[in-house]
Design an enzyme around this catalytic site. Structure first.
Site, PDB file in Angstrom:
ATOM      1  N   HIS A 163      54.002  47.782  29.596  1.00  0.00           N
ATOM      2  CA  HIS A 163      53.763  46.423  30.092  1.00  0.00           C
ATOM      3  C   HIS A 163      54.058  45.338  29.069  1.00  0.00           C
ATOM      4  O   HIS A 163      53.960  44.155  29.397  1.00  0.00           O
ATOM      5  CB  HIS A 163      52.304  46.314  30.541  1.00  0.00           C
ATOM      6  CG  HIS A 163      51.362  46.403  29.374  1.00  0.00           C
ATOM      7  ND1 HIS A 163      51.218  47.551  28.611  1.00  0.00           N
ATOM      8  CD2 HIS A 163      50.557  45.478  28.801  1.00  0.00           C
ATOM      9  CE1 HIS A 163      50.359  47.323  27.644  1.00  0.00           C
ATOM     10  NE2 HIS A 163      49.937  46.077  27.735  1.00  0.00           N
ATOM     11  N   ASP A 164      54.369  45.717  27.834  1.00  0.00           N
ATOM     12  CA  ASP A 164      54.692  44.733  26.793  1.00  0.00           C
ATOM     13  C   ASP A 164      56.185  44.685  26.500  1.00  0.00           C
ATOM     14  O   ASP A 164      56.612  43.943  25.604  1.00  0.00           O
ATOM     15  CB  ASP A 164      53.994  45.096  25.473  1.00  0.00           C
ATOM     16  CG  ASP A 164      52.494  44.908  25.532  1.00  0.00           C
ATOM     17  OD1 ASP A 164      52.025  44.094  26.343  1.00  0.00           O
ATOM     18  OD2 ASP A 164      51.795  45.587  24.748  1.00  0.00           O
TER      19      ASP A 164
ATOM     20  N   ASP B  58      45.917  39.088  48.815  1.00  0.00           N
ATOM     21  CA  ASP B  58      45.712  37.888  47.990  1.00  0.00           C
ATOM     22  C   ASP B  58      46.791  37.740  46.915  1.00  0.00           C
ATOM     23  O   ASP B  58      46.720  36.853  46.064  1.00  0.00           O
ATOM     24  CB  ASP B  58      44.307  37.877  47.362  1.00  0.00           C
ATOM     25  CG  ASP B  58      44.114  38.994  46.353  1.00  0.00           C
ATOM     26  OD1 ASP B  58      45.022  39.851  46.208  1.00  0.00           O
ATOM     27  OD2 ASP B  58      43.049  39.031  45.706  1.00  0.00           O
TER      28      ASP B  58
ATOM     29  N   ASP C  69      43.922  49.877  22.425  1.00  0.00           N
ATOM     30  CA  ASP C  69      44.722  48.663  22.263  1.00  0.00           C
ATOM     31  C   ASP C  69      44.715  48.107  20.849  1.00  0.00           C
ATOM     32  O   ASP C  69      43.644  47.974  20.244  1.00  0.00           O
ATOM     33  CB  ASP C  69      44.149  47.603  23.216  1.00  0.00           C
ATOM     34  CG  ASP C  69      44.977  46.333  23.248  1.00  0.00           C
ATOM     35  OD1 ASP C  69      46.060  46.374  23.843  1.00  0.00           O
ATOM     36  OD2 ASP C  69      44.530  45.321  22.685  1.00  0.00           O
TER      37      ASP C  69
ATOM     38  N   ASP D  13      45.301  45.628  43.163  1.00  0.00           N
ATOM     39  CA  ASP D  13      43.865  45.912  43.049  1.00  0.00           C
ATOM     40  C   ASP D  13      43.607  47.423  43.104  1.00  0.00           C
ATOM     41  O   ASP D  13      44.522  48.226  43.307  1.00  0.00           O
ATOM     42  CB  ASP D  13      43.084  45.169  44.139  1.00  0.00           C
ATOM     43  CG  ASP D  13      43.754  45.316  45.500  1.00  0.00           C
ATOM     44  OD1 ASP D  13      44.021  46.470  45.888  1.00  0.00           O
ATOM     45  OD2 ASP D  13      44.040  44.285  46.156  1.00  0.00           O
TER      46      ASP D  13
ATOM     47  N   ASN E 220      44.732  43.671  49.859  1.00  0.00           N
ATOM     48  CA  ASN E 220      44.067  42.684  50.717  1.00  0.00           C
ATOM     49  C   ASN E 220      44.823  41.371  50.880  1.00  0.00           C
ATOM     50  O   ASN E 220      44.272  40.385  51.355  1.00  0.00           O
ATOM     51  CB  ASN E 220      42.643  42.415  50.218  1.00  0.00           C
ATOM     52  CG  ASN E 220      42.649  41.813  48.824  1.00  0.00           C
ATOM     53  OD1 ASN E 220      43.706  41.725  48.195  1.00  0.00           O
ATOM     54  ND2 ASN E 220      41.495  41.396  48.349  1.00  0.00           N
TER      55      ASN E 220
ATOM     56  N   GLU F 287      47.583  52.704  20.399  1.00  0.00           N
ATOM     57  CA  GLU F 287      48.688  51.760  20.273  1.00  0.00           C
ATOM     58  C   GLU F 287      48.704  51.336  18.814  1.00  0.00           C
ATOM     59  O   GLU F 287      47.944  50.462  18.402  1.00  0.00           O
ATOM     60  CB  GLU F 287      48.492  50.538  21.179  1.00  0.00           C
ATOM     61  CG  GLU F 287      49.738  49.661  21.180  1.00  0.00           C
ATOM     62  CD  GLU F 287      49.486  48.191  21.513  1.00  0.00           C
ATOM     63  OE1 GLU F 287      50.424  47.528  21.950  1.00  0.00           O
ATOM     64  OE2 GLU F 287      48.348  47.716  21.325  1.00  0.00           O
TER      65      GLU F 287
ATOM     66  N   ASP G 254      41.809  51.460  29.452  1.00  0.00           N
ATOM     67  CA  ASP G 254      42.335  50.738  28.293  1.00  0.00           C
ATOM     68  C   ASP G 254      41.142  50.279  27.461  1.00  0.00           C
ATOM     69  O   ASP G 254      40.223  49.649  27.993  1.00  0.00           O
ATOM     70  CB  ASP G 254      43.150  49.531  28.775  1.00  0.00           C
ATOM     71  CG  ASP G 254      44.361  49.259  27.906  1.00  0.00           C
ATOM     72  OD1 ASP G 254      44.173  49.179  26.680  1.00  0.00           O
ATOM     73  OD2 ASP G 254      45.468  49.137  28.442  1.00  0.00           O
TER      74      ASP G 254
END
Ligand code: TEU
Ligand code: CA
Length: 564
Positions: free
Chosen positions: A328-329, A25, A199, A29, A23, A256, A98
């Site tokens: 992502h880490d 922004d 997590d 999403d 969208n 994790e 997650d």
């Protein structure tokens, strides 16, 4: 070992904020994810792990949840989520959420109620403790820097947070808290999610004495992992969690897990283990040991190979590890594991081959399949990650120049993996029509999915072939259930292993060196199933004529050795 529905699945991690913005922004999403389901299906993905999409103030990018039953406004609505679930299902793919339950957000209703009445019921959902002589209860450094203890306003109490102050730790010793967590997990499972990535789970068991430890840095604090490692009995919590939730739904779970105690592997991933699988972080762990990112050791090939092989050997006969190159880490795997001469598509295909044919569950992280790389920022203000901002300060305090501190972030920052997905050569890599929330790596003009989709020898198309090979009727059984045997371990620069099935032996060999290397084969070659150079026919001819193969620099080959 028990067989399960997820044994041969290939998983793909989506970091929703950076995947696809529907969208304009500037924030990825759920509708964006929805629009890419066919892309993922075509790649060969079975399981999609979504990094947190719950309501959150995003202090730690969604790993600080303020309502476990709501979708973050930035990401869409629960209707969007339900549609995504249904559409993934229609394509034969599952969604894994997650599960962030070591802590919640300080904006969560529970914590707000606890602050409002620090001696009341909700204070017992957290770890509220009195200080000692005007000091916090103990001297732990949180994962993101500073004390793990922050004052409870208007009292002499402190609350515990292993991560940011905005992420108060939940009190797992409290049965009411555990019950509420289980209800929430079951609510998502009833909705149809296939399971969870779990997590920071090792942190849920505390040493309730909260002893102080020998300081290990100029801040006078000691790593909070000391406390975790001195705590015992996490298995009781995790077995209860499994019994009350996952087991009832035959869910897939991936932990994790850092700082596991020795000999606990079977307890975690054995037949009766806490989880289906857990990530193999042994390669990532090679960069631990310094005082921060500024003096983190870099990965050496021999140590990396040894770490991978040890993890594979230990898991064999016990359970499945989940194999990753990045997440992502972590910085991008191509930037981290490949030497400069291999930082190209051939090298990235080599790395893909090594990782995806290991024994275990293969995980890809968004952008890995097109070879996204670390992103050089020119100023610390371009970073968004809380951990990066702390590590930059740690480096400066240790005497690094700004340039050196930035270099440490370039090599190690979690934002390397969080720059927006590079879909095309259009503005912002096709990620958004607006202003992206985080810098887009300028190399999107060369590295993007659209270009690679249209080029038969691209990394993206190689990943498709590799995944198809792993899952093919002819070889899946060997790649899933076959044994792992290290090969050519004394050959410099060679990372090779055998996968031994009931009736097949498959050699997976890669040359990470700068010069060609010749390997004598252990038996006759039936077929060359895949190379990253298009030299299948040449290598087969050489194998048949000479009983050996010569791998060029950065070349990999997958060879069916003999059929018994
Ligand atoms: O990470 C847990 C964790 O231990 C990290 O701090 C890890 O050591 C570090 O990121 C390595 O660079 C999980 C999530 O994956 C991470 O994104 C969250 O920030 C963290 O938990 C808190 O929820
Ligand atoms: Ca958006």
């Amino acid at each position: 070992m028990k067989k399960s529905w997820w044994n041969g699945k290939v998983a793909y991690q989506i970091y929703p904020k950076s995947f696809c913005d529907s969208n304009g922004d500037g924030i990825g999403d759920l509708r964006g994810v929805l629009s890419k389901l066919d892309y993922l299906k075509d790649l060969g993905v079975d399981i999609i792990w979504l990094s947190p999409v719950y309501q959150s103030p995003f202090v730690d990018q969604g790993y600080d949840i303020s309502d476990y039953y709501r979708i973050a406004e930035e990401f869409g609505t629960m209707e969007d989520f339900d549609l995504l679930l249904a559409e993934a299902g229609r394509r034969g793919m599952s969604i894994v959420m997650d599960l962030v339950v070591n802590h919640c957000s300080d904006q969560h209703e529970w914590f707000q109620k606890a602050l409002a009445d620090p001696e009341g019921e909700y204070a017992g959902y957290f770890y509220f403790r009195r200080g000692r002589d005007g000091q916090p209860p103990s001297n732990y450094r949180s994962y993101f820097g500073g004390s793990t203890w922050s004052p409870v306003p208007g009292t002499d109490l402190y609350y515990l947070h292993m991560f940011a102050p905005e992420q108060p730790d939940l009190n797992w010793e409290n049965p009411v808290v555990r019950r509420k967590i289980y209800d929430m997990v079951n609510w998502w499972l009833d909705k149809g999610v296939a399971g969870f990535r779990i997590d920071a789970i090792i942190n849920i068991k505390k040493n309730l004495d909260f002893p102080s430890f020998e300081p290990d840095g100029p801040d006078g604090l000691a790593a909070c992992t000391n406390m975790v490692e001195s705590a015992h009995g996490i298995g009781e919590f995790l077995q209860e969690l499994k019994r009350e939730t996952f087991a009832k739904h035959d869910a897939f779970t991936v932990g994790e897990v850092f700082n596991m105690k020795e000999d606990e592997l079977a307890a975690f991933i054995g037949d009766e283990g806490h989880f289906s699988t857990m990530f193999d972080f042994s390669a990532q762990a090679l960069t631990f040991g310094g005082h921060g990112w500024y003096d983190a050791p870099t990965i050496q090939f021999d140590a990396w190979r040894e770490a991978l092989f040890n993890a594979q050997r230990e898991a064999q006969g016990v359970g499945f590890l989940a194999n990753i190159i990045e997440n992502h880490d972590e910085p991008r795997g191509a930037s981290r594991f490949l030497p400069p001469y291999a930082q190209n598509e051939t090298g990235k295909k080599l790395l893909a081959t090594t990782s995806l044919l290991l024994r275990g569950i293969s995980f890809l992280y968004q952008g890995q399949e097109i070879g996204m790389t670390n992103c050089r920022m020119t100023d610390i203000s371009q970073y968004e990650d809380i951990n990066t901002i702390d590590q930059y300060q740690v480096a400066l305090r240790a005497g690094c120049t700004e340039a050196e501190a930035l270099e440490a972030c370039y090599l190690n920052s979690r934002d390397n993996a969080r720059t927006p997905m590079q879909w095309s050569g259009a503005a912002n890599g096709g990620f958004t029509t607006g202003t992206p929330w985080l810098v887009v790596n300028p190399n999107y003009r060369e590295i993007n999915a659209a270009e690679q989709a249209g080029r038969p020898d691209s990394l993206l198309n190689y990943y498709k072939r590799l995944i198809a090979l792993r899952k093919s009727d002819a070889y899946a059984d060997t790649f899933i259930y076959g044994g792992f045997v290290p090969a050519y371990e004394t050959e410099p620069d060679i990372l090779a292993y055998l996968r031994k099935g009931q009736e097949q032996t498959i050699l997976v060999a890669g040359n990470y060196g700068e010069t060609a290397r010749t390997l004598t084969l252990d038996g006759p070659a039936e077929q060359v199933l895949l190379t990253n150079t298009g030299r299948e026919a040449e290598l087969l001819a050489q194998a048949r004529d000479e009983g050996r193969i010569t791998l060029e620099s950065c070349e990999s080959a997958v060879i069916l050795l003999w059929i018994q």
